[in-house]
Design an enzyme around this catalytic site. Structure first.
Site, PDB file in Angstrom:
ATOM      1  N   HIS A  24       6.599   3.023  -2.549  1.00  0.00           N
ATOM      2  CA  HIS A  24       6.012   3.581  -2.924  1.00  0.00           C
ATOM      3  C   HIS A  24       5.261   5.125  -1.849  1.00  0.00           C
ATOM      4  CE1 HIS A  24       2.148   1.815  -1.412  1.00  0.00           C
ATOM      5  NE2 HIS A  24       2.827   0.850  -1.856  1.00  0.00           N
ATOM      6  N   GLY A  26       2.557   5.679  -0.452  1.00  0.00           N
ATOM      7  CA  GLY A  26       1.790   4.926   0.165  1.00  0.00           C
ATOM      8  C   GLY A  26       2.484   4.417   1.758  1.00  0.00           C
ATOM      9  N   HIS A  27       3.997   3.338   1.468  1.00  0.00           N
ATOM     10  CA  HIS A  27       4.706   3.614   2.566  1.00  0.00           C
ATOM     11  C   HIS A  27       5.346   5.097   3.054  1.00  0.00           C
ATOM     12  CE1 HIS A  27       5.265  -0.236  -0.263  1.00  0.00           C
ATOM     13  NE2 HIS A  27       4.948  -0.591   1.242  1.00  0.00           N
ATOM     14  N   GLN A  50       3.222 -16.066   3.734  1.00  0.00           N
ATOM     15  CA  GLN A  50       2.104 -15.558   3.285  1.00  0.00           C
ATOM     16  C   GLN A  50       1.230 -15.715   1.988  1.00  0.00           C
ATOM     17  OE1 GLN A  50       3.532 -11.225   4.864  1.00  0.00           O
ATOM     18  NE2 GLN A  50       2.256 -10.259   2.845  1.00  0.00           N
ATOM     19  N   ASP A 139      -5.205  -2.161   3.208  1.00  0.00           N
ATOM     20  CA  ASP A 139      -4.989  -3.330   3.426  1.00  0.00           C
ATOM     21  C   ASP A 139      -5.666  -3.129   4.685  1.00  0.00           C
ATOM     22  OD1 ASP A 139      -2.869  -4.525   1.671  1.00  0.00           O
ATOM     23  OD2 ASP A 139      -1.939  -2.604   1.929  1.00  0.00           O
ATOM     24  N   GLN A 142      -6.251  -6.937   6.992  1.00  0.00           N
ATOM     25  CA  GLN A 142      -4.917  -7.150   7.468  1.00  0.00           C
ATOM     26  C   GLN A 142      -4.447  -6.076   8.567  1.00  0.00           C
ATOM     27  OE1 GLN A 142      -1.157  -7.562   5.896  1.00  0.00           O
ATOM     28  NE2 GLN A 142      -1.284  -5.180   5.976  1.00  0.00           N
ATOM     29  N   MET A 173      -2.196   2.703  -4.187  1.00  0.00           N
ATOM     30  CA  MET A 173      -0.684   2.897  -5.240  1.00  0.00           C
ATOM     31  C   MET A 173      -1.002   1.334  -4.040  1.00  0.00           C
ATOM     32  SD  MET A 173       1.045   6.507  -3.639  1.00  0.00           S
ATOM     33  CE  MET A 173       0.868   8.048  -4.986  1.00  0.00           C
ATOM     34  N   SER A 174       0.396   1.174  -4.944  1.00  0.00           N
ATOM     35  CA  SER A 174       0.506  -1.001  -4.444  1.00  0.00           C
ATOM     36  C   SER A 174       1.676  -1.238  -5.199  1.00  0.00           C
ATOM     37  CB  SER A 174      -0.652  -1.760  -4.257  1.00  0.00           C
ATOM     38  OG  SER A 174      -0.309  -3.343  -4.906  1.00  0.00           O
ATOM     39  N   SER A 175       2.105  -2.422  -4.880  1.00  0.00           N
ATOM     40  CA  SER A 175       3.504  -2.284  -5.637  1.00  0.00           C
ATOM     41  C   SER A 175       3.577  -3.146  -6.142  1.00  0.00           C
ATOM     42  CB  SER A 175       4.084  -3.468  -4.776  1.00  0.00           C
ATOM     43  OG  SER A 175       4.863  -2.725  -2.929  1.00  0.00           O
TER      44      SER A 175
HETATM   45  P1  AMP Z   1       3.086  -3.648   1.750  1.00  0.00           P
HETATM   46  O1  AMP Z   1       4.713  -4.055   1.090  1.00  0.00           O
HETATM   47  O2  AMP Z   1       2.069  -4.045   0.456  1.00  0.00           O
HETATM   48  O3  AMP Z   1       3.182  -5.355   2.372  1.00  0.00           O
HETATM   49  O4  AMP Z   1       2.682  -2.347   2.963  1.00  0.00           O
HETATM   50  C1  AMP Z   1       3.715  -2.214   3.580  1.00  0.00           C
HETATM   51  C2  AMP Z   1       2.395  -1.587   4.589  1.00  0.00           C
HETATM   52  O5  AMP Z   1       2.074  -0.296   4.045  1.00  0.00           O
HETATM   53  C3  AMP Z   1       1.104  -1.812   5.053  1.00  0.00           C
HETATM   54  O6  AMP Z   1       0.707  -1.898   6.114  1.00  0.00           O
HETATM   55  C4  AMP Z   1       0.672  -1.871   3.656  1.00  0.00           C
HETATM   56  O7  AMP Z   1      -1.410  -1.681   4.497  1.00  0.00           O
HETATM   57  C5  AMP Z   1       0.659  -0.092   3.733  1.00  0.00           C
HETATM   58  N1  AMP Z   1       0.226   0.141   2.202  1.00  0.00           N
HETATM   59  C6  AMP Z   1       0.571  -0.211   1.602  1.00  0.00           C
HETATM   60  N2  AMP Z   1      -0.384   0.266   0.435  1.00  0.00           N
HETATM   61  C7  AMP Z   1      -0.250   1.683   0.666  1.00  0.00           C
HETATM   62  C8  AMP Z   1      -1.645   2.840   0.336  1.00  0.00           C
HETATM   63  N3  AMP Z   1      -1.918   2.899  -1.185  1.00  0.00           N
HETATM   64  N4  AMP Z   1      -1.705   3.297   1.191  1.00  0.00           N
HETATM   65  C9  AMP Z   1      -1.533   3.377   2.502  1.00  0.00           C
HETATM   66  N5  AMP Z   1      -0.666   2.304   3.359  1.00  0.00           N
HETATM   67  C10 AMP Z   1      -0.599   1.437   2.275  1.00  0.00           C
END
Ligand code: AMP
Length: 257
Positions: A24, A26-27, A50, A139, A142, A173-175
């Site tokens: 998304h 965010g990534h 995890q 996160d 994390q 934003m989040s998957s």
């Molecule tokens: P994930 O795929 O959820 O493990 O996230 C991969 C990376 O993207 C991690 O470093 C997350 O912190 C970052 N991330 C996830 N959501 C967001 C967001 N909304 N804004 C910025 N970074 C994000």
């Protein structure tokens, strides 16, 4: 964009953006930052270590084809799609224990989560010999733990934190937002709203009650910590950060401000 499915073919010394895919904006914002610093490698790996036993590893959203298209458009240099054997070959038994910080905040309800994160991130940093690596402030715990491991294990990667990307209504934003029903999706932005209300003086216990009244099913925590050391703090402290995790039906949302 080079697609690498075997760790032996990894280029070394690129900037790394580790993800679990289902990408998304965010990534993409992490990727944009990474690209400013040079050649960029993105990894997609849904890391089993995890996830807890009763968590969503098997149902975590995956769409490799769509992710590849998005990454091609984003103009990265390489995508790493490791197989399980590239990360955890047969007989793998090494673990990393990050200590008590992994048992606080999200670690209270996910006691093995951050050791699993520590293991995968360390492995990815070592496999790619990343110069710089980029992680989201969404996160926050994390990111804090990753900075700690890199410092304590003398890993030669520079870690960058990137601000949280939000939907127009404030939802981070989040998957996992894809799990939300349309009714839940309307309630979800209340989590960020409440963080803002705590920032301007709302009592935390009242904030929790309010979230429950909006339709959240359970509040794992709302806590004020110091962003520099993650120790308990008061709202008026200069480095105060408000962190939360709460359940909306079957979806666990996290956020911070
Ligand atoms: P994930 O795929 O959820 O493990 O996230 C991969 C990376 O993207 C991690 O470093 C997350 O912190 C970052 N991330 C996830 N959501 C967001 C967001 N909304 N804004 C910025 N970074 C994000």
């Amino acid at each position: 964009m080079q697609i690498i499915r075997d760790k032996k073919e990894l280029p070394k010394g690129y900037n790394l953006v580790p993800t679990m895919g289902y990408l998304h904006s965010g990534h993409l914002s992490l990727i944009k930052q990474a690209k400013l610093h040079g050649k960029t490698l993105v990894s997609i790996f849904v890391n089993p270590t995890q996830f807890g036993k009763n968590e969503d590893f098997s149902t975590y959203p995956r769409d490799e084809e769509r992710d590849i298209k998005l990454l091609e458009q984003a103009g990265i240099d390489a995508l790493y799609l490791p197989k399980i054997a590239d990360i955890y070959p047969d007989g793998f038994s090494t673990s990393i224990s990050i200590g008590s910080i992994g048992q606080e905040l999200c670690g209270k309800s996910r006691p093995t989560h951050f050791d699993g994160v520590a293991l995968i991130v360390t492995k990815l940093l070592m496999q790619t010999a990343a110069k710089k690596a980029f992680f989201g402030e969404k996160d926050f715990q994390q990111l804090f733990i990753i900075r700690k491991i890199v410092a304590e294990l003398d890993l030669p990667t520079e870690i960058f934190g990137v601000p949280t990307m939000r939907e127009g209504d404030g939802l981070a934003m989040s998957s996992r937002n894809s799990y939300l029903s349309s009714k839940e999706r309307k309630i979800a932005p209340k989590l960020y709203q409440i963080l803002n209300e705590i920032k301007t003086g709302m009592d935390i216990e009242i904030a929790k009650e309010k979230l429950l009244s909006y339709g959240f099913s359970r509040i794992d925590y709302i806590e004020i910590r110091n962003a520099k050391n993650l120790k308990k703090a008061a709202i008026n402290d200069s480095d105060a950060i408000i962190l939360t995790a709460a359940w909306l039906g079957k979806t666990r949302l996290i956020d911070n401000l």
